[in-house]
Design an enzyme around this catalytic site. Structure first.
Site, PDB file in Angstrom:
ATOM      1  N   MET A 182       0.853  -1.195   0.000  1.00 16.09           N
ATOM      2  CA  MET A 182       0.000   0.000   0.000  1.00 16.09           C
ATOM      3  C   MET A 182       0.891   1.248   0.000  1.00 16.09           C
ATOM      4  SD  MET A 182      -3.405  -0.916   2.074  1.00 16.09           S
ATOM      5  CE  MET A 182      -2.787  -0.661   3.709  1.00 16.09           C
ATOM      6  N   GLY A 183       2.135   1.094  -0.430  1.00 16.61           N
ATOM      7  CA  GLY A 183       3.041   2.238  -0.467  1.00 16.61           C
ATOM      8  C   GLY A 183       3.592   2.562   0.905  1.00 16.61           C
ATOM      9  N   HIS A 188       8.930   0.875   3.478  1.00 18.33           N
ATOM     10  CA  HIS A 188       9.995   0.873   4.485  1.00 18.33           C
ATOM     11  C   HIS A 188      10.848  -0.361   4.241  1.00 18.33           C
ATOM     12  CE1 HIS A 188       7.535  -2.159   6.337  1.00 18.33           C
ATOM     13  NE2 HIS A 188       6.536  -1.311   6.478  1.00 18.33           N
ATOM     14  N   HIS A 194       9.248  -3.710   3.257  1.00 12.78           N
ATOM     15  CA  HIS A 194       8.870  -3.880   1.841  1.00 12.78           C
ATOM     16  C   HIS A 194      10.114  -4.093   0.989  1.00 12.78           C
ATOM     17  CE1 HIS A 194       5.547  -1.096   3.302  1.00 12.78           C
ATOM     18  NE2 HIS A 194       4.868  -2.134   2.851  1.00 12.78           N
ATOM     19  N   ASP A 246       2.261  -9.527   8.927  1.00 15.48           N
ATOM     20  CA  ASP A 246       0.817  -9.714   8.753  1.00 15.48           C
ATOM     21  C   ASP A 246       0.575 -11.209   8.575  1.00 15.48           C
ATOM     22  OD1 ASP A 246      -0.094  -6.872   8.680  1.00 15.48           O
ATOM     23  OD2 ASP A 246       1.348  -6.807   7.045  1.00 15.48           O
TER      24      ASP A 246
HETATM   25  O1  PAF Z   1      -0.194  -5.889   3.460  1.00 20.78           O
HETATM   26  C1  PAF Z   1      -0.589  -4.937   2.740  1.00 20.78           C
HETATM   27  O2  PAF Z   1       0.101  -3.930   2.553  1.00 20.78           O
HETATM   28  C2  PAF Z   1      -1.960  -5.024   2.083  1.00 20.78           C
HETATM   29  O3  PAF Z   1      -2.881  -5.675   2.902  1.00 20.78           O
HETATM   30  C3  PAF Z   1      -1.921  -5.671   0.681  1.00 20.78           C
HETATM   31  C4  PAF Z   1      -1.470  -7.107   0.737  1.00 20.78           C
HETATM   32  C5  PAF Z   1      -0.993  -4.868  -0.225  1.00 20.78           C
HETATM   33  C6  PAF Z   1      -3.325  -5.643   0.069  1.00 20.78           C
HETATM   34  O4  PAF Z   1      -3.805  -4.359  -0.051  1.00 20.78           O
END
Ligand code: PAF
Length: 282
Positions: free
Chosen positions: A30-31, A34, A37, A150
Site C-alpha cells: 500500500m506504499g 519501508h 517492503h 501480517d
Molecule cells: O499488506 C498490505 O500492505 C496489504 O494488505 C496488501 C497485501 C498490499 C493488500 O492491499
C-alpha cells in the site's frame, strides 16, 4: 521509469512477460515503503526475471473509522525506492481503475478470516482477498511475496491461492525490525516519541513468551498473563488481543504443541500495532 497506472496496460505487459517465459515476482504494497517492503522486493529480485511492485491504498480493506484518508501516500518516493531495491515495474492504479463503477464482487476466505484481525477489523480480510485476487489476475505472478508481520493475512492469501487453484507460489518472508525489535510498519510513523518507546514492548512481550515456551511452559494462559502484565507497563498501551494459536489454523490450543504462532495486537494511544512470533514447541 514511469509508473503503470492502467490495469489493462499492466495486464498486457505481464502477458508479454509470461509469454516470453519470464518468472514474474509480485510484491503487493500500500506504499509508504519501508525496509520491510524493500526486503520483500530484494527477495523477489533474487528469484525472478521481472519484479512488479504494486502500490495501492485499498479502500475495501479499511473500516469506516480507520485511517484510509490519512494513510501516507508518496508515489514518487515509493517508485524510487522500489527501483533501487530491484523492481522493474511499479503498478499504481487508481481506485476507480481497479473498482470501476458497478464493481460488486468480493472474495471471502471463510474461517481463517474470522478470528483475531478479522474480528477486530470486520470486512478487512474480504477487502484484502478481493484486491489481492485482482492484482494476481492483472500481474500474472509466478511468485508473490508477503511479510510475516501480517501473519494472518499471509495464511489467508495462501489459502486463497490453493482454493482458487491460482498458478503461483506464495512466499512469506521474515519480519523486518528496528534495532529495538519493533516490527517495521508504515503506521509506526504516526507514533509520538514517547509512544515509539512504549511500542518496543510488543516485541519484548513476544520474546518473553517464546522464552517461557522454550523453558517448558505449555499452558498458554500462564504465558499470556505474563505478556499482558508486561504490556500494561506502558501507559498508553491497550491490548486488543494476545493469543497463542496453532500456526496453521489460528485456533487456540489448551496445551501447546507443534508449531504455534504468538499473536499480538496492541493500541498505543490511537495507533494499532500488530506483531507475532512463530515457535516450534518441541
Ligand atoms: O499488506 C498490505 O500492505 C496489504 O494488505 C496488501 C497485501 C498490499 C493488500 O492491499
Amino acid at each position: 521509469m514511469k509508473v503503470i497506472r492502467s490495469p489493462r496496460q499492466m495486464s498486457e505487459v505481464s502477458l508479454r512477460l509470461a509469454q516470453q517465459g519470464k518468472l514474474i515476482g509480485l510484491v503487493p504494497t500500500m506504499g509508504a515503503l519501508h525496509e520491510g517492503h524493500l526486503s520483500l522486493i530484494r527477495g523477489a529480485a533474487s528469484q525472478n526475471d521481472a519484479v512488479i511492485v504494486t502500490v495501492f491504498v485499498n479502500p475495501l480493506q479499511f473500516g469506516p473509522r480507520e485511517d484510509f484518508a490519512r494513510y501516507p501516500r508518496n508515489l514518487a518516493r515509493d517508485n524510487r525506492l522500489s527501483r533501487a531495491a530491484g523492481a522493474d515495474i511499479v503498478f499504481a492504479p487508481s481506485a476507480r481503475a481497479l473498482y470501476p463503477s458497478g464493481f460488486q464482487t468480493r472474495v471471502d476466505v471463510g474461517r481463517l478470516s474470522e478470528r483475531w484481525e478479522g474480528r477486530s477489523r470486520p470486512g478487512h480480510f474480504r477487502g484484502v482477498a478481493t484486491v489481492v485476487t485482482i492484482l494476481f489476475q492483472v500481474t500474472r505472478p509466478t511468485n508473490a511475496y508477503f511479510g510475516q508481520k501480517d501473519y494472518q493475512q499471509a495464511l489467508i492469501v495462501r489459502r486463497l491461492v490453493r482454493d482458487l487453484q491460482l498458478p503461483l507460489k506464495v512466499h512469506v518472508l521474515p519480519t523486518a525490525r528496528e534495532p529495538d525489535g519493533l516490527a517495521m510498519s508504515s503506521r509506526n510513523a504516526y507514533l509520538t516519541g514517547a509512544q515509539r518507546e512504549q511500542a518496543a514492548l510488543l516485541y519484548r512481550a513476544l520474546r518473553a513468551a517464546r522464552a517461557r515456551i522454550h523453558a517448558g511452559e505449555r499452558r498458554p494462559r500462564r504465558i499470556l498473563s505474563q505478556m499482558r502484565r508486561l504490556i500494561r507497563q506502558a501507559q498508553d498501551a491497550r491490548i486488543d488481543y494476545a493469543a497463542i494459536v496453532d500456526a496453521r489454523t489460528l485456533e487456540p490450543q489448551p496445551r501447546l504443541h507443534g508449531r504455534v504462532a504468538i499473536l499480538l495486537a496492541v493500541w498505543i494511544g490511537r495507533i494499532r500495532l500488530i506483531d507475532n512470533l512463530l515457535v516450534d514447541v518441541s
